[in-house]
Design an enzyme around this catalytic site. Sequence first.
Site, PDB file in Angstrom:
ATOM      1  N   PRO A   1      -3.811  -0.900  18.965  1.00  0.00           N
ATOM      2  CA  PRO A   1      -3.526  -1.298  17.580  1.00  0.00           C
ATOM      3  C   PRO A   1      -3.758  -0.210  16.529  1.00  0.00           C
ATOM      4  O   PRO A   1      -3.465  -0.424  15.353  1.00  0.00           O
ATOM      5  CB  PRO A   1      -4.470  -2.492  17.350  1.00  0.00           C
ATOM      6  CG  PRO A   1      -5.532  -2.370  18.377  1.00  0.00           C
ATOM      7  CD  PRO A   1      -4.938  -1.653  19.539  1.00  0.00           C
TER       8      PRO A   1
ATOM      9  N   HIS B   1       0.844  -1.200   0.000  1.00  0.00           N
ATOM     10  CA  HIS B   1       0.000   0.000   0.000  1.00  0.00           C
ATOM     11  C   HIS B   1       0.880   1.252   0.000  1.00  0.00           C
ATOM     12  O   HIS B   1       1.892   1.301   0.691  1.00  0.00           O
ATOM     13  CB  HIS B   1      -0.864   0.046   1.270  1.00  0.00           C
ATOM     14  CG  HIS B   1      -1.911  -1.016   1.314  1.00  0.00           C
ATOM     15  ND1 HIS B   1      -3.201  -0.798   0.894  1.00  0.00           N
ATOM     16  CD2 HIS B   1      -1.855  -2.299   1.719  1.00  0.00           C
ATOM     17  CE1 HIS B   1      -3.908  -1.908   1.048  1.00  0.00           C
ATOM     18  NE2 HIS B   1      -3.115  -2.837   1.551  1.00  0.00           N
TER      19      HIS B   1
ATOM     20  N   TYR C   1      -9.467   3.919   8.055  1.00  0.00           N
ATOM     21  CA  TYR C   1      -9.797   4.204   9.454  1.00  0.00           C
ATOM     22  C   TYR C   1     -10.985   5.169   9.478  1.00  0.00           C
ATOM     23  O   TYR C   1     -10.947   6.211   8.804  1.00  0.00           O
ATOM     24  CB  TYR C   1      -8.613   4.884  10.148  1.00  0.00           C
ATOM     25  CG  TYR C   1      -7.368   4.006  10.294  1.00  0.00           C
ATOM     26  CD1 TYR C   1      -7.141   3.303  11.468  1.00  0.00           C
ATOM     27  CD2 TYR C   1      -6.429   3.899   9.274  1.00  0.00           C
ATOM     28  CE1 TYR C   1      -6.008   2.509  11.621  1.00  0.00           C
ATOM     29  CE2 TYR C   1      -5.293   3.105   9.415  1.00  0.00           C
ATOM     30  CZ  TYR C   1      -5.091   2.414  10.593  1.00  0.00           C
ATOM     31  OH  TYR C   1      -3.980   1.632  10.750  1.00  0.00           O
TER      32      TYR C   1
ATOM     33  N   LYS D   1       1.403  -0.812  15.129  1.00  0.00           N
ATOM     34  CA  LYS D   1       2.824  -0.747  15.480  1.00  0.00           C
ATOM     35  C   LYS D   1       3.365  -1.946  16.258  1.00  0.00           C
ATOM     36  O   LYS D   1       4.585  -2.141  16.335  1.00  0.00           O
ATOM     37  CB  LYS D   1       3.092   0.505  16.342  1.00  0.00           C
ATOM     38  CG  LYS D   1       2.870   1.812  15.618  1.00  0.00           C
ATOM     39  CD  LYS D   1       3.960   2.043  14.627  1.00  0.00           C
ATOM     40  CE  LYS D   1       3.752   3.258  13.778  1.00  0.00           C
ATOM     41  NZ  LYS D   1       4.313   3.128  12.448  1.00  0.00           N
TER      42      LYS D   1
ATOM     43  N   TYR E   1       3.309   7.128  10.642  1.00  0.00           N
ATOM     44  CA  TYR E   1       2.649   5.865  10.305  1.00  0.00           C
ATOM     45  C   TYR E   1       3.650   4.915   9.628  1.00  0.00           C
ATOM     46  O   TYR E   1       3.637   3.707   9.881  1.00  0.00           O
ATOM     47  CB  TYR E   1       1.457   6.132   9.380  1.00  0.00           C
ATOM     48  CG  TYR E   1       0.524   4.944   9.261  1.00  0.00           C
ATOM     49  CD1 TYR E   1      -0.416   4.677  10.246  1.00  0.00           C
ATOM     50  CD2 TYR E   1       0.600   4.080   8.169  1.00  0.00           C
ATOM     51  CE1 TYR E   1      -1.270   3.585  10.151  1.00  0.00           C
ATOM     52  CE2 TYR E   1      -0.247   2.984   8.064  1.00  0.00           C
ATOM     53  CZ  TYR E   1      -1.179   2.746   9.056  1.00  0.00           C
ATOM     54  OH  TYR E   1      -2.021   1.661   8.972  1.00  0.00           O
TER      55      TYR E   1
HETATM   56  P1  RFL Z   1       3.283 -12.647  21.316  1.00  0.00           P
HETATM   57  O1  RFL Z   1       2.838 -12.736  19.904  1.00  0.00           O
HETATM   58  O2  RFL Z   1       2.271 -12.417  22.362  1.00  0.00           O
HETATM   59  O3  RFL Z   1       4.062 -14.009  21.636  1.00  0.00           O
HETATM   60  C1  RFL Z   1       4.461 -14.355  22.945  1.00  0.00           C
HETATM   61  C2  RFL Z   1       4.573 -15.869  23.027  1.00  0.00           C
HETATM   62  O4  RFL Z   1       5.003 -16.227  24.351  1.00  0.00           O
HETATM   63  C3  RFL Z   1       4.216 -17.328  24.801  1.00  0.00           C
HETATM   64  N1  RFL Z   1       4.223 -17.330  26.274  1.00  0.00           N
HETATM   65  C4  RFL Z   1       4.955 -18.168  27.025  1.00  0.00           C
HETATM   66  N2  RFL Z   1       5.814 -19.137  26.705  1.00  0.00           N
HETATM   67  C5  RFL Z   1       6.402 -19.812  27.717  1.00  0.00           C
HETATM   68  N3  RFL Z   1       6.163 -19.564  29.044  1.00  0.00           N
HETATM   69  C6  RFL Z   1       5.308 -18.587  29.394  1.00  0.00           C
HETATM   70  N4  RFL Z   1       5.070 -18.334  30.684  1.00  0.00           N
HETATM   71  C7  RFL Z   1       4.669 -17.841  28.372  1.00  0.00           C
HETATM   72  N5  RFL Z   1       3.781 -16.816  28.385  1.00  0.00           N
HETATM   73  C8  RFL Z   1       3.525 -16.519  27.103  1.00  0.00           C
HETATM   74  C9  RFL Z   1       2.839 -17.078  24.187  1.00  0.00           C
HETATM   75  O5  RFL Z   1       2.078 -18.260  24.109  1.00  0.00           O
HETATM   76  C10 RFL Z   1       3.221 -16.542  22.815  1.00  0.00           C
HETATM   77  O6  RFL Z   1       3.355 -17.563  21.851  1.00  0.00           O
HETATM   78  O7  RFL Z   1       4.396 -11.530  21.504  1.00  0.00           O
HETATM   79  P2  RFL Z   1       5.548 -11.039  20.483  1.00  0.00           P
HETATM   80  O8  RFL Z   1       6.266 -12.224  19.882  1.00  0.00           O
HETATM   81  O9  RFL Z   1       6.332 -10.011  21.192  1.00  0.00           O
HETATM   82  O10 RFL Z   1       4.753 -10.383  19.258  1.00  0.00           O
HETATM   83  C11 RFL Z   1       4.003  -9.199  19.440  1.00  0.00           C
HETATM   84  C12 RFL Z   1       2.828  -9.151  18.462  1.00  0.00           C
HETATM   85  O11 RFL Z   1       2.111 -10.378  18.560  1.00  0.00           O
HETATM   86  C13 RFL Z   1       1.877  -7.963  18.743  1.00  0.00           C
HETATM   87  O12 RFL Z   1       2.615  -6.805  19.041  1.00  0.00           O
HETATM   88  C14 RFL Z   1       0.952  -7.637  17.537  1.00  0.00           C
HETATM   89  O13 RFL Z   1       0.074  -8.682  17.276  1.00  0.00           O
HETATM   90  C15 RFL Z   1       0.154  -6.335  17.808  1.00  0.00           C
HETATM   91  N6  RFL Z   1      -0.815  -6.016  16.741  1.00  0.00           N
HETATM   92  C16 RFL Z   1      -0.409  -5.386  15.570  1.00  0.00           C
HETATM   93  N7  RFL Z   1       0.890  -5.097  15.367  1.00  0.00           N
HETATM   94  C17 RFL Z   1       1.286  -4.535  14.178  1.00  0.00           C
HETATM   95  O14 RFL Z   1       2.488  -4.262  14.033  1.00  0.00           O
HETATM   96  N8  RFL Z   1       0.420  -4.270  13.141  1.00  0.00           N
HETATM   97  C18 RFL Z   1      -0.909  -4.534  13.268  1.00  0.00           C
HETATM   98  O15 RFL Z   1      -1.639  -4.349  12.301  1.00  0.00           O
HETATM   99  C19 RFL Z   1      -1.371  -5.084  14.527  1.00  0.00           C
HETATM  100  N9  RFL Z   1      -2.668  -5.362  14.702  1.00  0.00           N
HETATM  101  C20 RFL Z   1      -2.164  -6.322  16.909  1.00  0.00           C
HETATM  102  C21 RFL Z   1      -3.085  -5.970  15.867  1.00  0.00           C
HETATM  103  C22 RFL Z   1      -2.635  -6.969  18.059  1.00  0.00           C
HETATM  104  C23 RFL Z   1      -3.972  -7.248  18.187  1.00  0.00           C
HETATM  105  N10 RFL Z   1      -4.389  -7.904  19.367  1.00  0.00           N
HETATM  106  C24 RFL Z   1      -5.109  -9.113  19.368  1.00  0.00           C
HETATM  107  C25 RFL Z   1      -3.840  -7.489  20.644  1.00  0.00           C
HETATM  108  C26 RFL Z   1      -4.429  -6.233  15.986  1.00  0.00           C
HETATM  109  C27 RFL Z   1      -4.894  -6.832  17.159  1.00  0.00           C
HETATM  110  C28 RFL Z   1      -6.384  -7.056  17.266  1.00  0.00           C
HETATM  111  C1  PHB Z   2      -5.160  -5.377  10.802  1.00  0.00           C
HETATM  112  O1  PHB Z   2      -5.236  -5.610   9.576  1.00  0.00           O
HETATM  113  O2  PHB Z   2      -5.343  -6.280  11.642  1.00  0.00           O
HETATM  114  C2  PHB Z   2      -4.855  -4.006  11.266  1.00  0.00           C
HETATM  115  C3  PHB Z   2      -4.624  -2.998  10.344  1.00  0.00           C
HETATM  116  C4  PHB Z   2      -4.337  -1.710  10.787  1.00  0.00           C
HETATM  117  C5  PHB Z   2      -4.285  -1.470  12.141  1.00  0.00           C
HETATM  118  C6  PHB Z   2      -4.497  -2.478  13.064  1.00  0.00           C
HETATM  119  C7  PHB Z   2      -4.788  -3.767  12.625  1.00  0.00           C
HETATM  120  O3  PHB Z   2      -4.019  -0.212  12.587  1.00  0.00           O
END
Ligand code: RFL
Ligand code: PHB
Length: 394
Positions: A293, A73, A201, A297, A385
């Site tokens: 979110p 994009h 958004y 980031k 962004y």
């Molecule tokens: P994770 O992915 O939470 O992985 C951590 C892992 O550790 C395990 N764990 C353990 N293992 C052993 N012993 C324990 N005691 C443990 N406790 C936990 C867990 O099972 C897991 O497998 O962290 P990590 O690797 O730092 O990654 C971070 C990302 O997952 C997170 O920042 C993103 O998903 C955030 N996020 C977004 N980030 C973006 O850059 N762009 C996006 O578009 C975006 N959209 C989002 C998001 C997060 C969302 N949610 C659900 C919070 C959209 C949503 C809805």
């Molecule tokens: C997503 O596609 O899950 C998404 C996109 C943009 C955001 C957050 C999540 O700011």
Amino acid sequence: MMQTRVAIIGAGPSGLLLSEILAQQGIESIVLERETRQHVLARIRAGVLEQTTVDVLRRWGLARRLDEQGHVHDGMKIVWAGRNSFFIDVHRHCGKRFTAYGQSRIQEDLYAAADARGAAILHGVRNVRFGSLQGTPARVAFEHEGQAREIECDFIAGCDGFHGVSRPSIPAGNVHVFDKTYPFGWLGVLSETPPLHEIIYANHPRGFALASQRSPSLSRYYIQVPMGTDIAEWPDERFWAELKARFPQELAERIVAGPSIEKSIAPLRSFVAEPMRHGRLFLAGDAAHIVPPTGAKGLNLAVSDIYYLSRALAAFYRDDDDTLLEHYSDTALRRVWHSERTSWYLTRLLHRFPDTSDFDQRMKEYELEYLLSSPHAQAALAEQYAGLPLEGWQ
Ligand code: RFL
Ligand code: PHB
């Protein structure tokens, strides 16, 4: 008793990426994951990758499928009730693009790379705990398949997300926590329907909404819901009707509704733990910080932390130089705080907060008005962004 260089707690994107980059530089690690592999792969989370994230994944040979299937994009759209939608042209303003590619695919790509090299990843580990974090070697005790096990290592990487054990293992008084919760969450739906072409958004009196995508046949949408909302109150029909009500008519008409294949509510929070290191323990990704979110980031910060940490560990093992390790926390936190600010700013700008006064609401509308009318304001948002460059990246 097992021995390794780096014990990595968590097999999310942070943990698996760290083990991959270290392995490619001849540095051994063992990854300990609480959940099963199926569980890790089934989590639907991020979808938008900064250019820097794509660059890191490419450098380590992890972007073959991303380059084939990711949707690139040039910018994203902002719409708000009663006004024209407008495009923040990230590419025109700062020469960078971003890519829509699901976190679950990145997990699959990371597992494929790990399998190809026969990586040591233990799933289903329980009761992970650390010995003293100051001495050498560091020790990690845990249970696996009913057996008590222990790892001796040089360093521990806490990549275990917000609810992991690593951050809480740091003795009280050694971490400063900055925490802000928001009075709402995002209800997200994944659906096998063609998405809108752009990432959009929406700020609407009924609340925030977001149109995103995972592939040409998989759409991802979110709506703002009050904190404490029960997902059972949101059958698909209600979700689609509410989503469409928050977009202008011409966009609402283009949204293709269909059965949800995943539906979940994520609370919104800003959180930073400083410093990101205690003795032999280094925190990375969601273990150290959370962003709402809105700025997309979180995953991008996890990747930049791992870039800094892997670079520091490589310098330590290759050149016997611990300067980058000593600076890891400060370096990573500079990028973290910039992204925290962007995510907080966009969350404030685009959501409806309960108890907002008429005055504050007008201020927000004029902030959006300014954004619509000023190329300078658009350039500033585009730069934030797109994400800051990585320090030391060549
Ligand atoms: P994770 O992915 O939470 O992985 C951590 C892992 O550790 C395990 N764990 C353990 N293992 C052993 N012993 C324990 N005691 C443990 N406790 C936990 C867990 O099972 C897991 O497998 O962290 P990590 O690797 O730092 O990654 C971070 C990302 O997952 C997170 O920042 C993103 O998903 C955030 N996020 C977004 N980030 C973006 O850059 N762009 C996006 O578009 C975006 N959209 C989002 C998001 C997060 C969302 N949610 C659900 C919070 C959209 C949503 C809805
Ligand atoms: C997503 O596609 O899950 C998404 C996109 C943009 C955001 C957050 C999540 O700011």
